[in-house]
Motif scaffolding. Sequence first.
Motif, PDB file in Angstrom:
ATOM      1  N   ALA A 144       0.808  -1.223   0.000  1.00  0.00           N
ATOM      2  CA  ALA A 144       0.000   0.000   0.000  1.00  0.00           C
ATOM      3  C   ALA A 144       0.840   1.271   0.000  1.00  0.00           C
ATOM      4  N   LEU A 145       2.120   1.141   0.338  1.00  0.00           N
ATOM      5  CA  LEU A 145       2.989   2.316   0.387  1.00  0.00           C
ATOM      6  C   LEU A 145       3.399   2.734  -1.029  1.00  0.00           C
ATOM      7  N   HIS A 146       3.235   3.993  -1.329  1.00  0.00           N
ATOM      8  CA  HIS A 146       3.577   4.498  -2.661  1.00  0.00           C
ATOM      9  C   HIS A 146       4.651   5.572  -2.530  1.00  0.00           C
ATOM     10  N   ILE A 147       5.732   5.398  -3.281  1.00  0.00           N
ATOM     11  CA  ILE A 147       6.789   6.396  -3.245  1.00  0.00           C
ATOM     12  C   ILE A 147       6.316   7.649  -3.981  1.00  0.00           C
ATOM     13  N   THR A 160      11.758  -1.212  14.376  1.00  0.00           N
ATOM     14  CA  THR A 160      12.068  -1.145  12.953  1.00  0.00           C
ATOM     15  C   THR A 160      11.364   0.019  12.276  1.00  0.00           C
ATOM     16  N   GLU A 161      12.159   0.915  11.712  1.00  0.00           N
ATOM     17  CA  GLU A 161      11.644   2.018  10.914  1.00  0.00           C
ATOM     18  C   GLU A 161      12.364   1.978   9.567  1.00  0.00           C
ATOM     19  N   ILE A 162      11.607   1.895   8.482  1.00  0.00           N
ATOM     20  CA  ILE A 162      12.178   1.707   7.158  1.00  0.00           C
ATOM     21  C   ILE A 162      12.080   2.993   6.345  1.00  0.00           C
ATOM     22  N   PHE A 163      13.195   3.347   5.714  1.00  0.00           N
ATOM     23  CA  PHE A 163      13.286   4.572   4.917  1.00  0.00           C
ATOM     24  C   PHE A 163      12.918   4.291   3.459  1.00  0.00           C
ATOM     25  N   PHE A 164      12.100   5.163   2.860  1.00  0.00           N
ATOM     26  CA  PHE A 164      11.704   5.063   1.467  1.00  0.00           C
ATOM     27  C   PHE A 164      12.202   6.307   0.728  1.00  0.00           C
ATOM     28  N   PRO A 165      13.096   6.152  -0.242  1.00  0.00           N
ATOM     29  CA  PRO A 165      13.622   7.316  -0.979  1.00  0.00           C
ATOM     30  C   PRO A 165      12.563   7.892  -1.914  1.00  0.00           C
ATOM     31  N   SER A 166      12.749   9.128  -2.330  1.00  0.00           N
ATOM     32  CA  SER A 166      11.828   9.748  -3.281  1.00  0.00           C
ATOM     33  C   SER A 166      11.996   9.086  -4.641  1.00  0.00           C
ATOM     34  N   ASN A 167      10.975   9.185  -5.477  1.00  0.00           N
ATOM     35  CA  ASN A 167      11.038   8.542  -6.785  1.00  0.00           C
ATOM     36  C   ASN A 167      12.095   9.159  -7.691  1.00  0.00           C
ATOM     37  N   ARG A 168      12.606  10.332  -7.317  1.00  0.00           N
ATOM     38  CA  ARG A 168      13.659  10.972  -8.109  1.00  0.00           C
ATOM     39  C   ARG A 168      15.046  10.513  -7.685  1.00  0.00           C
ATOM     40  N   LYS A 169      15.134   9.789  -6.563  1.00  0.00           N
ATOM     41  CA  LYS A 169      16.437   9.383  -6.037  1.00  0.00           C
ATOM     42  C   LYS A 169      16.582   7.868  -5.895  1.00  0.00           C
ATOM     43  N   ILE A 170      15.650   7.114  -6.489  1.00  0.00           N
ATOM     44  CA  ILE A 170      15.709   5.657  -6.352  1.00  0.00           C
ATOM     45  C   ILE A 170      16.985   5.096  -6.961  1.00  0.00           C
ATOM     46  N   ASP A 171      17.318   5.538  -8.186  1.00  0.00           N
ATOM     47  CA  ASP A 171      18.530   5.031  -8.836  1.00  0.00           C
ATOM     48  C   ASP A 171      19.771   5.383  -8.025  1.00  0.00           C
TER      49      ASP A 171
END
Length: 277
Positions: A144-147, A160-171
């Motif tokens: 359900a999580l959307h970047i 546990t806390e998980i970090f999700f990068p922005s869609n511009r920094k995934i690569d």
Amino acid sequence: CFPNGFKEIQTGNKKNIFQQFIFRLNDTKRNSSIYGFCYQTHFHIFPNLFYEDDSPATKYPVCFCLLTYIPMISTHFCFLHFIVISLLKKEKFIHNREITHKYIQPEEKETLLLDDMFYYEGGQKINSINIPSVLFSELKLYKALHISSKSFSVKFSSKTEIFFPSNRKIDMHSYYTTLDCLFSVLSTKNIIKIISTLLLEKTIIIKSKHLHNLTFVNFALISLLSPFKFNGLNFPILPNTEKYISLLDSPIPYLCGLYSLNNVNTSSLFFSDVISF
């Protein structure tokens, strides 16, 4: 998920987590890559088998595999690690109901069932396997999580806390993870040699006793080639079967990862450079 074959765990091997690696598949319909994140562990670390009452299964490894189009390497491995720790009941879940409710569960008619599988909670499973409901709830939350254009973090448990990068920094986020591994296990001289060989579209074989290093080095090398592309074959890990080992004799240039604990003779491959670490 088991490129070296599905074998019994060696006696005396008490390591809980012994392999983490990545593989890549081509989706010709979407003209994109599917990334598989594998997290292997031993069943003997679980107090009770969570999937079925079959005591011989404790002699074999288990693999948690996550298939995705988005290569968030650190994020996906953190989530898989959290799943294993949660099944060990060493962490308490935080129920993110608000986020989970955003997940639209696929109906049975929308699910392409594999052989011997049946529909279950938006997915599919084998009839003999009993999957904990908490595992499905966490998978629904993760799905359900959307970047977006902004980075964010989500607490899955008290620890546990998980970090999700922005869609511009995934690569960029993925490159940092793999490049760190590349420069840790190979010398600058060998890295330059490999890059030069790939640009000349020649064959190169990388050998290691760690599946984790093989795949991370492969991803890092391909990223360093940008904006150029390697037009040969790419096998991050070549499965240890006669069918695949014969591909080493291919006249087409390739970049191949070999598990060095396998008895594969590369001395007869005259047109290949072999890098071992």
